[in-house]
Design an enzyme around this catalytic site. Structure first.
Site, PDB file in Angstrom:
ATOM      1  N   ARG A 165      39.496  42.127  38.039  1.00 55.25           N
ATOM      2  CA  ARG A 165      39.377  40.667  38.164  1.00 55.25           C
ATOM      3  C   ARG A 165      40.587  39.885  37.667  1.00 55.25           C
ATOM      4  O   ARG A 165      40.750  38.719  38.032  1.00 55.25           O
ATOM      5  CB  ARG A 165      38.125  40.199  37.426  1.00 55.25           C
ATOM      6  CG  ARG A 165      36.853  40.604  38.173  1.00 55.25           C
ATOM      7  CD  ARG A 165      35.620  40.282  37.391  1.00 55.25           C
ATOM      8  NE  ARG A 165      34.405  40.572  38.147  1.00 55.25           N
ATOM      9  CZ  ARG A 165      33.272  40.974  37.582  1.00 55.25           C
ATOM     10  NH1 ARG A 165      33.204  41.141  36.269  1.00 55.25           N
ATOM     11  NH2 ARG A 165      32.205  41.199  38.322  1.00 55.25           N
ATOM     12  N   ASP A 174      47.563  36.520  41.701  1.00 59.56           N
ATOM     13  CA  ASP A 174      46.170  36.352  41.290  1.00 59.56           C
ATOM     14  C   ASP A 174      45.930  35.045  40.538  1.00 59.56           C
ATOM     15  O   ASP A 174      46.370  34.878  39.405  1.00 59.56           O
ATOM     16  CB  ASP A 174      45.749  37.540  40.418  1.00 59.56           C
ATOM     17  CG  ASP A 174      44.242  37.659  40.305  1.00 59.56           C
ATOM     18  OD1 ASP A 174      43.600  37.899  41.343  1.00 59.56           O
ATOM     19  OD2 ASP A 174      43.708  37.492  39.188  1.00 59.56           O
ATOM     20  N   ASP A 204      36.101  35.298  50.220  1.00 62.85           N
ATOM     21  CA  ASP A 204      36.900  36.518  50.260  1.00 62.85           C
ATOM     22  C   ASP A 204      37.169  37.017  48.841  1.00 62.85           C
ATOM     23  O   ASP A 204      37.415  36.226  47.925  1.00 62.85           O
ATOM     24  CB  ASP A 204      38.228  36.215  50.967  1.00 62.85           C
ATOM     25  CG  ASP A 204      39.105  37.441  51.113  1.00 62.85           C
ATOM     26  OD1 ASP A 204      38.733  38.335  51.894  1.00 62.85           O
ATOM     27  OD2 ASP A 204      40.150  37.510  50.429  1.00 62.85           O
ATOM     28  N   GLU A 241      32.109  38.251  49.350  1.00 66.39           N
ATOM     29  CA  GLU A 241      32.571  39.592  49.685  1.00 66.39           C
ATOM     30  C   GLU A 241      32.609  40.430  48.411  1.00 66.39           C
ATOM     31  O   GLU A 241      33.512  40.291  47.591  1.00 66.39           O
ATOM     32  CB  GLU A 241      33.960  39.566  50.321  1.00 66.39           C
ATOM     33  CG  GLU A 241      34.376  40.958  50.798  1.00 66.39           C
ATOM     34  CD  GLU A 241      35.875  41.156  50.926  1.00 66.39           C
ATOM     35  OE1 GLU A 241      36.272  42.184  51.511  1.00 66.39           O
ATOM     36  OE2 GLU A 241      36.651  40.317  50.428  1.00 66.39           O
TER      37      GLU A 241
END
Length: 494
Positions: A165, A174, A204, A241
């Site tokens: 993450r 990110d 997504d 997702e």
């Protein structure tokens, strides 16, 4: 403090419950992913085909500006440069017009939204004319600076939730969704789409974002635009997702309190069954017993734009348009079965997994060409225009919420069931014929098999099935027939 926490929990609960509603117009079901289609073409498709054939929604490719990549691969659209609505599919005016036209004929729009990350290195200019410097994490089109991103690191251990993450997915810069400024920008982007009349979002790479951060973002979104026919107070349908095949640190159950999830196990399992690796008789308990999320939390599909190319999950078991007989059978089963919210894939043909959509000049997307039998050419597959698929959307609409009844199987790869007294389907995946007298649950009469043909006035262009006063019918499905499925329903009665 306890009271404050309770209020927050109740607020999240209210948000969550609303986010499982697809916001479909009544009497419709099933969405289609018109992958890489242009907005003007989708608008026309809503009016000419999706609306008249009972489809409830369309998932569209990312609507915001993306990095322009050499040879224009499909995945460039998953590399955001800004939140300006300018892509190869069209501009903001064209998108707004599309949403309005689709809503007018009862077809809702669901946008594939990418806010886990921005573009990777090499993505220096975008489809809307913006420039960026991914190497320094500078995206002036938003604007984002290095302060808005997580530190650079790679994901190589899916058993480490922090890494999954907080690090970069294949070099994509990110974003830090815990950053209040990033939250503001994402909410601004999604709210703008809500203003334009969309009904929901496919999020997504949700697995790569912290559920708590997503809860904040979802909770801040405005309600849907009532000018587009939505009920007052309706919230966007959210499908996240999250690829969870088991055995990793991150589970879909961390997300199902926030919205629905893309149920990749459904795709994997249905592929195994119709490829003959599992027997059809085992489908008798299809649903959560197979490890799927709850029905109202599961967006189900036979294949999607990722796993039809070997990306994502499922590998060689995934069925695609390239194995049409089994693909049509699996699609028919998905649409005949009440489990989940089904999404039909509509592809362009490809031989190379990076290949982008058909173009007129290597850059500009070409429009699909429609043939007299409803099928497409010009490099577009248009599975949603295959009779065996669009007629099963009508089947799903005809049977409504009626339960599965009259299950029959031969102990192997021949099965049949009814949906109450409104619809009946039979499947043959054995290498010998199905020839049996079966209970259809339907009223007496002659019905058009909507797989081999369509009802046209008082006649049928395909096979017919005679149901007796006792509800029984002689069902024949030859193993060498083009289609290994037969379907009849009350709206196809002659």
């Amino acid at each position: 403090m306890f009271l404050a926490k309770s209020i927050v929990c109740l607020a999240l609960l209210a948000v969550a419950n609303a986010q499982f509603d697809t916001n479909y117009a009544s009497g419709r079901s099933g969405m289609v992913h018109l992958f890489e289609w242009k907005w003007d073409d989708i608008a026309a498709e809503c009016e000419n085909f999706l609306g008249p054939n009972g489809f409830a929604g369309v998932q569209v490719s990312p609507v915001n500006e993306n990095a322009v990549k050499d040879s224009r691969p499909w995945w460039e659209r998953y590399q955001p440069i800004s939140y300006k609505l300018e892509t190869r599919s069209g501009n903001e005016q064209q998108f707004a017009s599309m949403v309005k036209r689709c809503n007018a004929v009862g077809v809702r729009t669901y946008v594939d939204v990418v806010f886990n990350h921005m573009a990777a290195d090499g993505g220096t200019y975008g489809t809307g004319g913006s420039t960026a410097s991914p190497s320094t994490k500078s995206f002036p089109g938003v604007p984002y600076s290095s302060l808005d991103f997580n530190p650079t690191c790679s994901i190589n251990n899916y058993n480490d939730a922090n890494q999954v993450r907080n690090c970069e997915l294949v070099g994509l810069r990110d974003l830090n969704q815990g950053n209040s400024y990033v939250q503001d920008k994402v909410v601004e982007f999604l709210d703008h789409l809500i203003d334009l009349g969309v009904a929901g979002f496919r999020v997504d790479a949700a697995k790569h974002m912290w559920p708590a951060d997503l809860a904040v973002i979802y909770g801040r979104l405005k309600t849907l635009n009532t000018d587009h026919g939505f009920n007052s107070g309706s919230k966007a349908y959210i499908v996240q997702e999250v690829i969870d095949m088991g055995g990793e640190a991150i589970s879909k159950s961390e997300y199902t309190g926030l919205g629905a999830v893309t149920e990749f196990r459904h795709s994997d399992s249905i592929g195994k069954v119709f490829r003959g690796k599992d027997q059809l008789q085992y489908l008798t308990n299809w649903g959560t017993a197979w490890g799927f999320a709850a029905s109202d939390r599961s967006l189900v599909f036979v294949d999607n734009h990722d796993n039809q190319r070997g990306h994502g999950a499922g590998g060689a078991d995934v069925l695609t348009y390239k194995v049409p007989k089994q693909y049509k059978m699996a699609s028919a089963f998905m649409l005949a079965h009440p489990f989940g919210t089904p999404r039909v894939m509509s592809s362009f043909s490809f031989s190379d997994t990076d290949q982008g959509p058909p173009t007129t000049d290597g850059h500009n997307i070409a429009s699909p060409v429609f043939n007299s039998d409803n099928s497409c050419s010009g490099g577009w597959v248009c599975e949603h225009r295959w009779r065996q698929i669009y007629n099963m959307v009508a089947f799903r609409n005809a049977v409504g919420s009626d339960a599965i009844q009259n299950w029959w199987d031969n102990g192997s790869n021949q099965i049949a069931f009814s949906r109450g007294s409104r619809g009946f389907v039979a499947f043959n995946n054995d290498n010998y014929d199905l020839n049996s007298s079966l209970q259809t649950g339907l009223p007496a009469g002659t019905y058009c098999d909507v797989i081999s043909g369509s009802k046209s006035g008082s006649s049928c262009t395909g096979k017919t099935v005679s149901v007796g006063s006792d509800g029984r019918a002689s069902i024949y499905l030859g193993s060498s027939e083009d289609d290994g499925v037969l379907a009849i329903h009350v709206n196809a009665k002659l």
